[in-house]
Design an enzyme around this catalytic site. Structure first.
Site, mmCIF file in Angstrom:
data_model
loop_
_atom_site.group_PDB
_atom_site.id
_atom_site.type_symbol
_atom_site.label_atom_id
_atom_site.label_comp_id
_atom_site.label_asym_id
_atom_site.label_seq_id
_atom_site.Cartn_x
_atom_site.Cartn_y
_atom_site.Cartn_z
ATOM 1 N N SER A 181 -13.778 -19.730 39.071
ATOM 2 C CA SER A 181 -13.522 -20.980 38.350
ATOM 3 C C SER A 181 -12.037 -21.304 38.453
ATOM 4 C CB SER A 181 -13.991 -20.865 36.893
ATOM 5 O OG SER A 181 -13.906 -22.120 36.243
ATOM 6 N N THR A 182 -11.346 -21.432 37.326
ATOM 7 C CA THR A 182 -9.936 -21.826 37.338
ATOM 8 C C THR A 182 -9.115 -20.892 38.228
ATOM 9 O OG1 THR A 182 -10.235 -22.508 35.046
ATOM 10 C CG2 THR A 182 -7.981 -22.430 35.876
ATOM 11 N N HIS A 207 -16.581 -23.473 40.210
ATOM 12 C CA HIS A 207 -16.711 -24.585 39.278
ATOM 13 C C HIS A 207 -15.854 -25.760 39.740
ATOM 14 C CE1 HIS A 207 -17.694 -21.461 35.910
ATOM 15 N NE2 HIS A 207 -18.759 -21.759 36.647
ATOM 16 N N MET A 300 -11.858 -19.241 33.685
ATOM 17 C CA MET A 300 -11.914 -19.336 32.227
ATOM 18 C C MET A 300 -13.343 -19.100 31.744
ATOM 19 S SD MET A 300 -10.501 -20.250 29.276
ATOM 20 C CE MET A 300 -10.961 -20.989 27.690
ATOM 21 N N ASP A 303 -18.786 -17.215 32.279
ATOM 22 C CA ASP A 303 -19.864 -17.478 33.223
ATOM 23 C C ASP A 303 -19.836 -16.433 34.336
ATOM 24 O OD1 ASP A 303 -21.993 -18.767 34.475
ATOM 25 O OD2 ASP A 303 -20.679 -20.094 35.625
#
Length: 361
Positions: A181-182, A207, A300, A303
């Site tokens: 993600s991030t 993401h 973050m 997940d």
């Protein structure tokens, strides 16, 4: 707990107003101010430094990319780029990520209540992730969405049932499943560029909003030895190829005989995301078991933590990125806390772990 202070920079008054309302509804976020262009933003920053900046791309007096580059060179602050949903815009946002932006979000559509519900939840989560980002290393409002609150964290149960035991027998083919993600756009580049042409088939959830994943895959394909593309429903998972889940769709690994394919389909937000790493990892536990390698990287939230544990329990080899090289240590940290990661390694050794595990397999 100190609130995350955000500066909104956008030349559209309606977008500034909507973003301010969405972010202001989150108890952990405070809108420090708004600016109509980078020049006004620079003056605002001289008086007070925000924790995060949301930045439009096309603006008068100075475009967002130019401002971002100047900002990163002089006063690095976590920046989230905000763009309309266009093919041209997605290419520009790839430049923004290269220039140091932490993440990207879509401009909220005020007229679409369903879209605003989901995008509002994502915007808040992205801003919170950006606030935690190590850029040197590189309660949301309860909206009603078709009877589902986007802030409510559904698990992978919403897409497929839990694994019932170890998956079917091993084949000669291994498949690597990666979730990020991030900070993941740059981290995935590092991993995929290290992959040789005969690397095991790779499936990835990063993401990102829809449209942007196609541009991201295209950029990676141009710099990697392996083939990289945005996944389409029914695509085979092949050696020397990597498939990236398209934004706004879940991706699942499916086995037919000795071959693997991906199933790409819509569905509810899972772990507040679509695509969700948990959905991909659970499908790998179902379909691949000990034929799979699971890797959870910077991001973050949590997940993928539960899904990685399910992969490990199904016999897969599992890896988590370490804290020192993660832009945001949320997702790997949660997986490690669950005991889901068999190894915790720095970013530059993840590709080697995948290759060694595929040879052992």
């Amino acid at each position: 707990m100190k609130k995350i202070r955000v500066l909104i920079v956008d030349d559209s008054a309606s977008v500034r107003q909507t973003l301010a309302a969405v972010l202001g509804n989150d108890p952990d976020i405070e809108v420090m101010g708004v600016a109509s262009d980078p020049i006004a933003a620079a003056r605002r920053i001289q008086d007070e430094v925000p924790d995060v900046i949301t930045l439009d791309v096309e603006m008068p007096r100075m475009d967002g990319i130019t401002f971002l580059r100047k900002l990163m060179a002089q006063k690095p602050i976590p920046v989230v780029m905000c763009s309309s949903l266009t093919e041209q815009g997605s290419e520009t946002l790839m430049q923004a990520l290269d220039a140091g932006a932490v993440d990207v979000i879509l401009k909220p559509k005020i007229s679409a209540a369903d879209h605003l519900a989901e995008s509002g939840a994502r915007i808040c989560e992205v801003v919170k992730g950006a606030a935690q980002a190590r850029i040197g290393a590189r309660k949301p409002r309860a909206f009603d969405l078709r009877g589902q609150d986007p802030a409510k964290k559904l698990t992978a149960d919403a897409m497929l049932p839990p694994p019932t035991g170890r998956a079917m027998a091993k084949t000669t083919e291994m498949v690597a499943c990666i979730g990020a993600s991030t900070g993941g756009t740059e981290s995935l580049r590092v991993v995929l560029q290290a992959m040789p042409a005969n690397a095991p088939g790779i499936v990835i959830v990063q993401h990102m909003p829809e449209k942007f994943t196609a541009a991201f895959a295209k950029r990676l394909n141009s710099i990697c030895e392996i083939e990289v593309k945005e996944a389409a429903d029914g695509d085979p998972v092949l050696r020397g190829h990597a498939l990236i889940a398209p934004g706004d769709h879940h991706m699942m690994l499916v086995r037919q005989g000795a071959r693997y394919y991906v199933s790409v389909k819509p569905g509810p937000l899972v772990s507040r995301h679509r695509p969700s790493v948990d959905v991909l990892f659970r499908s790998a536990a179902h379909s691949a078991g000990s034929n799979a390698i699971g890797v959870i990287m910077t991001g973050m939230g949590d997940d993928g933590a539960r899904g990685l544990e399910e992969m490990k329990n199904a016999g897969a080899f599992t890896v988590a990125q370490d804290e020192a090289t993660s832009i945001v240590f949320g997702m790997p940290k949660e997986a490690i806390a669950r005991g889901a990661a068999m190894k915790v390694v720095p970013l530059d050794t993840i590709a080697g772990e995948i290759l060694r595990a595929s040879k052992r397999g």
